[in-house]
Motif scaffolding. Structure first.
Motif, PDB file in Angstrom:
ATOM      1  N   GLN A  16      11.304 -29.293  11.756  1.00 45.79           N
ATOM      2  CA  GLN A  16      10.952 -28.448  12.891  1.00 45.79           C
ATOM      3  C   GLN A  16      10.329 -27.166  12.362  1.00 45.79           C
ATOM      4  O   GLN A  16      10.728 -26.669  11.307  1.00 45.79           O
ATOM      5  N   VAL A  17       9.371 -26.647  13.110  1.00 50.66           N
ATOM      6  CA  VAL A  17       8.719 -25.393  12.766  1.00 50.66           C
ATOM      7  C   VAL A  17       8.927 -24.453  13.942  1.00 50.66           C
ATOM      8  O   VAL A  17       8.463 -24.715  15.044  1.00 50.66           O
ATOM      9  N   THR A  18       9.668 -23.362  13.689  1.00 53.41           N
ATOM     10  CA  THR A  18      10.050 -22.450  14.754  1.00 53.41           C
ATOM     11  C   THR A  18       9.586 -21.038  14.418  1.00 53.41           C
ATOM     12  O   THR A  18       9.860 -20.534  13.323  1.00 53.41           O
ATOM     13  N   LEU A  19       8.910 -20.410  15.369  1.00 50.39           N
ATOM     14  CA  LEU A  19       8.525 -19.012  15.204  1.00 50.39           C
ATOM     15  C   LEU A  19       9.780 -18.169  15.349  1.00 50.39           C
ATOM     16  O   LEU A  19      10.461 -18.222  16.373  1.00 50.39           O
ATOM     17  N   THR A  20      10.104 -17.386  14.327  1.00 50.03           N
ATOM     18  CA  THR A  20      11.325 -16.576  14.360  1.00 50.03           C
ATOM     19  C   THR A  20      11.048 -15.078  14.338  1.00 50.03           C
ATOM     20  O   THR A  20      11.963 -14.292  14.539  1.00 50.03           O
ATOM     21  N   GLY A  21       9.807 -14.680  14.094  1.00 49.73           N
ATOM     22  CA  GLY A  21       9.507 -13.255  14.059  1.00 49.73           C
ATOM     23  C   GLY A  21       8.028 -12.977  14.196  1.00 49.73           C
ATOM     24  O   GLY A  21       7.198 -13.743  13.734  1.00 49.73           O
ATOM     25  N   VAL A  22       7.713 -11.863  14.867  1.00 50.33           N
ATOM     26  CA  VAL A  22       6.331 -11.419  15.015  1.00 50.33           C
ATOM     27  C   VAL A  22       6.299  -9.929  14.692  1.00 50.33           C
ATOM     28  O   VAL A  22       7.102  -9.160  15.205  1.00 50.33           O
ATOM     29  N   PHE A  34      -1.428  -9.836  12.897  1.00 48.79           N
ATOM     30  CA  PHE A  34      -0.059 -10.273  13.148  1.00 48.79           C
ATOM     31  C   PHE A  34       0.509 -10.876  11.872  1.00 48.79           C
ATOM     32  O   PHE A  34      -0.203 -11.584  11.148  1.00 48.79           O
ATOM     33  N   GLU A  35       1.778 -10.619  11.599  1.00 47.04           N
ATOM     34  CA  GLU A  35       2.524 -11.336  10.580  1.00 47.04           C
ATOM     35  C   GLU A  35       3.554 -12.176  11.322  1.00 47.04           C
ATOM     36  O   GLU A  35       4.431 -11.648  11.996  1.00 47.04           O
ATOM     37  N   LEU A  36       3.413 -13.475  11.232  1.00 43.23           N
ATOM     38  CA  LEU A  36       4.294 -14.400  11.935  1.00 43.23           C
ATOM     39  C   LEU A  36       5.245 -15.033  10.932  1.00 43.23           C
ATOM     40  O   LEU A  36       4.807 -15.525   9.886  1.00 43.23           O
ATOM     41  N   THR A  37       6.528 -15.012  11.243  1.00 47.11           N
ATOM     42  CA  THR A  37       7.513 -15.642  10.368  1.00 47.11           C
ATOM     43  C   THR A  37       7.979 -16.935  11.021  1.00 47.11           C
ATOM     44  O   THR A  37       8.374 -16.938  12.191  1.00 47.11           O
ATOM     45  N   PHE A  38       7.903 -18.005  10.256  1.00 42.14           N
ATOM     46  CA  PHE A  38       8.316 -19.320  10.724  1.00 42.14           C
ATOM     47  C   PHE A  38       9.487 -19.814   9.900  1.00 42.14           C
ATOM     48  O   PHE A  38       9.549 -19.581   8.697  1.00 42.14           O
ATOM     49  N   ASN A  39      10.399 -20.502  10.568  1.00 37.02           N
ATOM     50  CA  ASN A  39      11.442 -21.245   9.873  1.00 37.02           C
ATOM     51  C   ASN A  39      11.010 -22.705   9.885  1.00 37.02           C
ATOM     52  O   ASN A  39      10.893 -23.310  10.953  1.00 37.02           O
ATOM     53  N   VAL A  40      10.738 -23.230   8.707  1.00 31.43           N
ATOM     54  CA  VAL A  40      10.389 -24.645   8.583  1.00 31.43           C
ATOM     55  C   VAL A  40      11.660 -25.343   8.119  1.00 31.43           C
ATOM     56  O   VAL A  40      12.123 -25.132   7.007  1.00 31.43           O
ATOM     57  N   TRP A  41      12.229 -26.143   9.008  1.00 33.20           N
ATOM     58  CA  TRP A  41      13.535 -26.763   8.780  1.00 33.20           C
ATOM     59  C   TRP A  41      13.357 -28.219   8.389  1.00 33.20           C
ATOM     60  O   TRP A  41      12.600 -28.969   9.018  1.00 33.20           O
ATOM     61  N   ASN A  42      14.057 -28.612   7.340  1.00 31.25           N
ATOM     62  CA  ASN A  42      13.997 -29.980   6.819  1.00 31.25           C
ATOM     63  C   ASN A  42      15.410 -30.562   6.879  1.00 31.25           C
ATOM     64  O   ASN A  42      16.333 -29.995   6.324  1.00 31.25           O
ATOM     65  N   SER A  43      15.562 -31.694   7.543  1.00 31.89           N
ATOM     66  CA  SER A  43      16.893 -32.301   7.688  1.00 31.89           C
ATOM     67  C   SER A  43      17.174 -33.392   6.666  1.00 31.89           C
ATOM     68  O   SER A  43      18.282 -33.901   6.612  1.00 31.89           O
ATOM     69  N   VAL A  44      16.182 -33.753   5.864  1.00 32.83           N
ATOM     70  CA  VAL A  44      16.383 -34.866   4.929  1.00 32.83           C
ATOM     71  C   VAL A  44      16.631 -34.346   3.510  1.00 32.83           C
ATOM     72  O   VAL A  44      16.320 -33.204   3.196  1.00 32.83           O
ATOM     73  N   ILE A 101       1.806  -2.235  23.269  1.00 31.51           N
ATOM     74  CA  ILE A 101       3.130  -2.720  22.846  1.00 31.51           C
ATOM     75  C   ILE A 101       3.626  -2.102  21.549  1.00 31.51           C
ATOM     76  O   ILE A 101       4.787  -2.275  21.186  1.00 31.51           O
ATOM     77  N   GLY A 102       2.755  -1.380  20.836  1.00 23.48           N
ATOM     78  CA  GLY A 102       3.171  -0.824  19.546  1.00 23.48           C
ATOM     79  C   GLY A 102       3.456  -1.943  18.568  1.00 23.48           C
ATOM     80  O   GLY A 102       2.854  -2.997  18.609  1.00 23.48           O
ATOM     81  N   GLY A 103       4.408  -1.739  17.687  1.00 23.04           N
ATOM     82  CA  GLY A 103       4.735  -2.748  16.697  1.00 23.04           C
ATOM     83  C   GLY A 103       5.879  -3.640  17.119  1.00 23.04           C
ATOM     84  O   GLY A 103       6.400  -4.401  16.336  1.00 23.04           O
ATOM     85  N   LYS A 104       6.299  -3.552  18.382  1.00 19.88           N
ATOM     86  CA  LYS A 104       7.468  -4.294  18.851  1.00 19.88           C
ATOM     87  C   LYS A 104       7.064  -5.678  19.357  1.00 19.88           C
ATOM     88  O   LYS A 104       5.960  -5.874  19.837  1.00 19.88           O
ATOM     89  N   PHE A 105       8.009  -6.588  19.280  1.00 20.09           N
ATOM     90  CA  PHE A 105       7.793  -7.911  19.875  1.00 20.09           C
ATOM     91  C   PHE A 105       7.925  -7.799  21.387  1.00 20.09           C
ATOM     92  O   PHE A 105       8.736  -7.047  21.910  1.00 20.09           O
ATOM     93  N   THR A 106       7.142  -8.534  22.085  1.00 22.24           N
ATOM     94  CA  THR A 106       7.227  -8.602  23.533  1.00 22.24           C
ATOM     95  C   THR A 106       7.135 -10.062  23.951  1.00 22.24           C
ATOM     96  O   THR A 106       6.484 -10.867  23.288  1.00 22.24           O
TER      97      THR A 106
END
Length: 128
Positions: A16-22, A34-44, A101-106
């Motif tokens: 799974q690839v989930t956006l966790t931060g902007v 933008f700097e986007l942080t993703f969690n790339v999750w591997n179950s195997v 929005i400044g530097g905050k996530f919205t």
């Protein structure tokens, strides 16, 4: 070389690839991004290969930045965090968004796209 058996095994239960931060990087106001942080999750137990992430950042439903990442990054079992740069499509519009929005996530910011893991497209999910 990846074979069809490897490709068939990649599902949303496997990876799974989930956006966790902007974050908006404005160190150079003439070239913000933008700097986007993703969690790339591997179950195997075996490593997977993250080959690419592509898509767009949307502000209030309108595309404002392009997301392009290409690399052969090894994704081990569990959580793997990766930061990707998204370049604005139009600097003037992007700077007006920064002013609002400044530097905050919205919640007005969303990301749509896919990651390619072992040759299979995996949709990006939103966690924030």
């Amino acid at each position: 070389m990846l074979n069809n058996a490897n490709k068939a095994n990649i599902t949303t239960k496997t990876a799974q690839v989930t956006l966790t931060g902007v974050r908006i990087n404005t160190k150079n106001i003439l070239a913000p991004y933008f700097e986007l942080t993703f969690n790339v999750w591997n179950s195997v137990n075996s490593a997977l290969i993250l080959q690419a992430i592509s898509g767009a950042v949307y502000y209030q439903g309108n595309p404002v930045a392009s997301l392009q990442y290409a690399d052969n990054k090894t994704i081990n079992k569990g959580d793997n965090f990766i930061t990707v740069k998204a370049i604005p499509n139009n600097l003037a519009i992007f700077q007006s968004i920064i002013a609002i929005i400044g530097g905050k996530f919205t919640r007005d910011l969303t990301v749509q796209g896919n990651a390619v893991i072992n040759g299979v497209a995996v949709p990006i999910k939103m966690a924030i």
